[in-house]
Design a protein around this motif. Structure first.
Motif, PDB file in Angstrom:
ATOM      1  N   VAL A 334       0.849  -1.199   0.000  1.00 45.31           N
ATOM      2  CA  VAL A 334       0.000   0.000   0.000  1.00 45.31           C
ATOM      3  C   VAL A 334       0.883   1.246   0.000  1.00 45.31           C
ATOM      4  O   VAL A 334       1.854   1.333   0.759  1.00 45.31           O
ATOM      5  N   ILE A 335       0.534   2.206  -0.865  1.00 43.04           N
ATOM      6  CA  ILE A 335       1.163   3.518  -0.877  1.00 43.04           C
ATOM      7  C   ILE A 335       0.060   4.536  -0.637  1.00 43.04           C
ATOM      8  O   ILE A 335      -0.937   4.565  -1.366  1.00 43.04           O
ATOM      9  N   TYR A 336       0.203   5.361   0.391  1.00 42.50           N
ATOM     10  CA  TYR A 336      -0.835   6.344   0.718  1.00 42.50           C
ATOM     11  C   TYR A 336      -0.591   7.666  -0.006  1.00 42.50           C
ATOM     12  O   TYR A 336       0.536   8.159  -0.092  1.00 42.50           O
ATOM     13  N   PHE A 337      -1.671   8.240  -0.485  1.00 41.69           N
ATOM     14  CA  PHE A 337      -1.636   9.609  -0.964  1.00 41.69           C
ATOM     15  C   PHE A 337      -2.413  10.453   0.058  1.00 41.69           C
ATOM     16  O   PHE A 337      -3.622  10.273   0.225  1.00 41.69           O
ATOM     17  N   TYR A 338      -1.767  11.379   0.690  1.00 40.27           N
ATOM     18  CA  TYR A 338      -0.341  11.638   0.653  1.00 40.27           C
ATOM     19  C   TYR A 338       0.066  11.993   2.077  1.00 40.27           C
ATOM     20  O   TYR A 338      -0.735  11.845   3.010  1.00 40.27           O
ATOM     21  N   TRP A 339       1.286  12.456   2.310  1.00 41.07           N
ATOM     22  CA  TRP A 339       1.812  12.707   3.648  1.00 41.07           C
ATOM     23  C   TRP A 339       0.862  13.502   4.529  1.00 41.07           C
ATOM     24  O   TRP A 339       0.563  13.109   5.666  1.00 41.07           O
ATOM     25  N   GLU A 340       0.379  14.633   4.059  1.00 38.32           N
ATOM     26  CA  GLU A 340      -0.482  15.487   4.882  1.00 38.32           C
ATOM     27  C   GLU A 340      -1.845  14.854   5.153  1.00 38.32           C
ATOM     28  O   GLU A 340      -2.578  15.288   6.030  1.00 38.32           O
ATOM     29  N   GLY A 341      -2.186  13.810   4.398  1.00 42.76           N
ATOM     30  CA  GLY A 341      -3.452  13.113   4.624  1.00 42.76           C
ATOM     31  C   GLY A 341      -3.368  12.016   5.664  1.00 42.76           C
ATOM     32  O   GLY A 341      -4.391  11.451   6.059  1.00 42.76           O
ATOM     33  N   LEU A 342      -2.140  11.697   6.101  1.00 44.05           N
ATOM     34  CA  LEU A 342      -1.990  10.681   7.144  1.00 44.05           C
ATOM     35  C   LEU A 342      -2.434  11.249   8.481  1.00 44.05           C
ATOM     36  O   LEU A 342      -3.468  10.864   9.035  1.00 44.05           O
ATOM     37  N   TRP A 343      -1.626  12.181   9.018  1.00 50.94           N
ATOM     38  CA  TRP A 343      -1.980  12.835  10.287  1.00 50.94           C
ATOM     39  C   TRP A 343      -1.589  14.310  10.248  1.00 50.94           C
ATOM     40  O   TRP A 343      -1.310  14.929  11.260  1.00 50.94           O
ATOM     41  N   GLY A 344      -1.574  14.861   9.020  1.00 54.23           N
ATOM     42  CA  GLY A 344      -1.186  16.254   8.847  1.00 54.23           C
ATOM     43  C   GLY A 344      -2.376  17.180   8.671  1.00 54.23           C
ATOM     44  O   GLY A 344      -3.422  17.004   9.301  1.00 54.23           O
ATOM     45  N   VAL A 345      -2.237  18.140   7.760  1.00 52.68           N
ATOM     46  CA  VAL A 345      -3.257  19.187   7.621  1.00 52.68           C
ATOM     47  C   VAL A 345      -4.591  18.661   7.093  1.00 52.68           C
ATOM     48  O   VAL A 345      -5.616  19.327   7.223  1.00 52.68           O
ATOM     49  N   HIS A 346      -4.583  17.466   6.499  1.00 52.28           N
ATOM     50  CA  HIS A 346      -5.835  16.891   5.993  1.00 52.28           C
ATOM     51  C   HIS A 346      -6.309  15.730   6.877  1.00 52.28           C
ATOM     52  O   HIS A 346      -6.807  14.716   6.385  1.00 52.28           O
ATOM     53  N   SER A 347      -6.155  15.896   8.184  1.00 53.97           N
ATOM     54  CA  SER A 347      -6.576  14.850   9.126  1.00 53.97           C
ATOM     55  C   SER A 347      -8.082  14.765   9.299  1.00 53.97           C
ATOM     56  O   SER A 347      -8.595  13.791   9.860  1.00 53.97           O
TER      57      SER A 347
END
Length: 367
Positions: A334-347
Motif C-alpha cells: 500500500v502507498i498512501y496519498f499523501y503525507w499530509e493526509g496521514l496525520w497532517g493538515v488533511h486529518s
C-alpha cells in the motif's frame, strides 16, 4: 500468527522469511510546508519510521519546476525563497535511508506543463494539440498542456531531467505516474500530424479513438520509456522504474498508458495502481481487475495507491484500515496519498493525534 508446528505444510514460509510488503507514502510540497523546513523533514522521517513505513515517494518534478538548480527547468519559487541550501530531496533521501526506508523520487508532472510555462512559450512546436488546434487541458483547476513524447527534443529534455535528479543523491529507482502519458484527444499538432503521415501515408484519423491511431501514439510513448531505461543503464544509475497509473482500461483509453504491455516487455519493474474509489465495494472491485491479476502472475511487484486524505476528502481510519487489509490480503503493498493526509493538515474530523496513533498501530503489522 502462524503456528510453527510439524503439521504445517512444507510450502508454508516462516514469517521471518516472507517478503515484507511495501508500506509507502507520497510526499509533496503542495499544499504542504514540508519541503521548506529541515526540522520538519527530519521529524516526518522519524514519524514515518515509527509507523512502519519502509518507502517514501518524494515529488521531485511539479508544476514545471524542480527542487534543485536545474539545466532544464526553473527552481520551484517557494523553495527559491526559502533557500536552495535546504535541498529537500537529498535531505529526505539521506534521512530516509538512514532509517532503512527506500527512496523513489516521483516525477509527478511527467510530460505535463503549466500552459503559461516559459518552455511552452519558447517551444510551441513541442506542444500536443486537439483536432481543433486547442492545446489546453484543465487539470487541477488550471490550464495545462502536454509536451510531445514523439518529439526528439522533448525526449532529450525529459530524460535529461530524470538523469539530473538521479545523479544528485543515492536513490532506489524512480516513479512515473498518470502524467507520463499521451492524452487520447491530443496529437493533431503540426509536428505529430506530419510525422504520422510520413510513417503511414495518411493524415491522422479525425476520430481520436481510432484503434490504429491510438496504437501509433502509444508506441511513441513506449519509445520514450524505452529510451529512458537505456539512458539510465548507460549512466550506471538505478534502473528500477515504478509506474503509478490508474486502472488499466482508464489508463489506456484516456492516457494511452499500456501498462500491461510495459510490464510484459519489462519496461517497468514495479506497479502502483491508484485506487481512489470512495466505497469499499468499488475499491474491492478495482482490486480484481484482470490486468492487475496478470501483473502478479508475471511476478511484477504490485502496490495499491490508497487515498489517505487530500483537500476536503479524508478517508476515515476504519475505512483506511479495511482498504489496507483488502490490499494486503491479495498480496499487494500500500502507498498512501499523501503525507499530509496521514496525520497532517488533511486529518479531517478525526484529528492528527488520533490518526497518527491509529496508523502507527496499523503500520506495526508491517514491521
Amino acid at each position: 500468527m502462524l503456528s510453527l508446528c510439524a503439521a504445517a505444510p512444507a510450502s508454508a514460509q516462516l514469517p521471518s522469511v516472507q517478503p515484507k510488503r511495501t508500506l509507502g507514502v507520497w510526499l509533496t510540497n503542495s499544499p504542504s510546508r514540508l519541503y521548506y523546513d529541515r526540522q520538519s523533514l527530519i521529524r516526518a522521517m522519524d514519524e514515518l519510521k515509527a509507523a512502519g513505513f519502509n518507502a517514501i515517494y518524494p515529488n521531485v518534478w511539479s508544476r514545471g519546476t524542480t527542487f534543485h538548480r536545474s539545466r532544464f527547468a526553473p527552481v520551484e519559487p517557494a523553495l527559491k525563497k526559502a533557500g536552495l541550501q535546504l535541498d529537500p530531496i537529498c535531505t529526505l533521501t539521506q534521512q530516509a535511508r538512514q532509517r532503512g526506508m527506500k527512496v523513489i523520487p516521483w516525477f509527478e508532472y511527467g510530460l505535463m506543463e503549466p500552459a503559461d510555462a516559459a518552455i511552452v512559450r519558447q517551444q510551441p512546436e513541442w506542444v500536443l494539440a486537439r483536432a481543433d488546434g486547442n492545446t489546453f487541458m484543465t487539470m487541477h483547476g488550471k490550464n495545462m498542456v502536454w509536451l510531445n513524447p514523439a518529439h526528439p527534443e522533448v525526449r532529450e529534455r525529459f530524460i535529461g531531467l530524470v538523469v539530473e535528479v538521479m545523479k544528485r543523491c543515492r536513490m532506489d529507482g524512480l516513479q512515473l505516474d498518470d502524467h507520463f502519458a499521451w492524452p487520447v484527444k491530443l496529437g493533431y499538432d503540426p509536428y505529430t500530424s506530419a510525422l504520422y503521415e510520413t510513417q503511414t501515408g495518411a493524415p491522422p484519423p479525425k476520430d481520436h479513438t481510432n484503434r490504429y491511431w491510438m496504437t501509433w501514439r502509444r508506441r511513441q510513448l513506449t519509445g520514450l520509456l524505452r529510451a529512458l531505461r537505456e539512458r539510465l543503464e548507460k549512466e550506471s544509475l538505478p534502473q528500477r522504474i515504478s509506474l503509478s497509473p490508474g486502472p488499466f482500461r482508464f489508463a489506456y483509453n484516456h492516457w494511452l498508458q499500456d501498462w500491461e504491455l510495459w510490464a510484459v516487455g519489462e519496461l517497468i519493474d514495479d506497479l502502483v495502481v491508484q485506487n481512489y474509489a470512495y466505497s469499499l465495494k468499488g475499491f474491492a472491485k478495482d482490486l480484481n481487475q484482470s490486468a492487475l491479476r496478470k501483473a502478479r502472475q508475471w511476478g511484477l511487484p504490485v502496490q495499491i495507491g490508497v487515498l489517505a486524505g487530500f483537500g476536503k476528502r479524508t478517508t476515515p481510519i476504519p475505512v483506511l484500515a479495511e482498504k489496507k487489509r483488502l490490499s494486503n490480503e491479495q498480496g499487494y503493498g500500500v502507498i498512501y496519498f499523501y503525507w499530509e493526509g496521514l496525520w497532517g493538515v488533511h486529518s479531517g474530523k478525526e484529528g492528527s493525534i488520533y490518526r497518527r496513533k491509529a496508523l502507527q498501530e496499523m503500520g506495526s503489522q508491517n514491521q
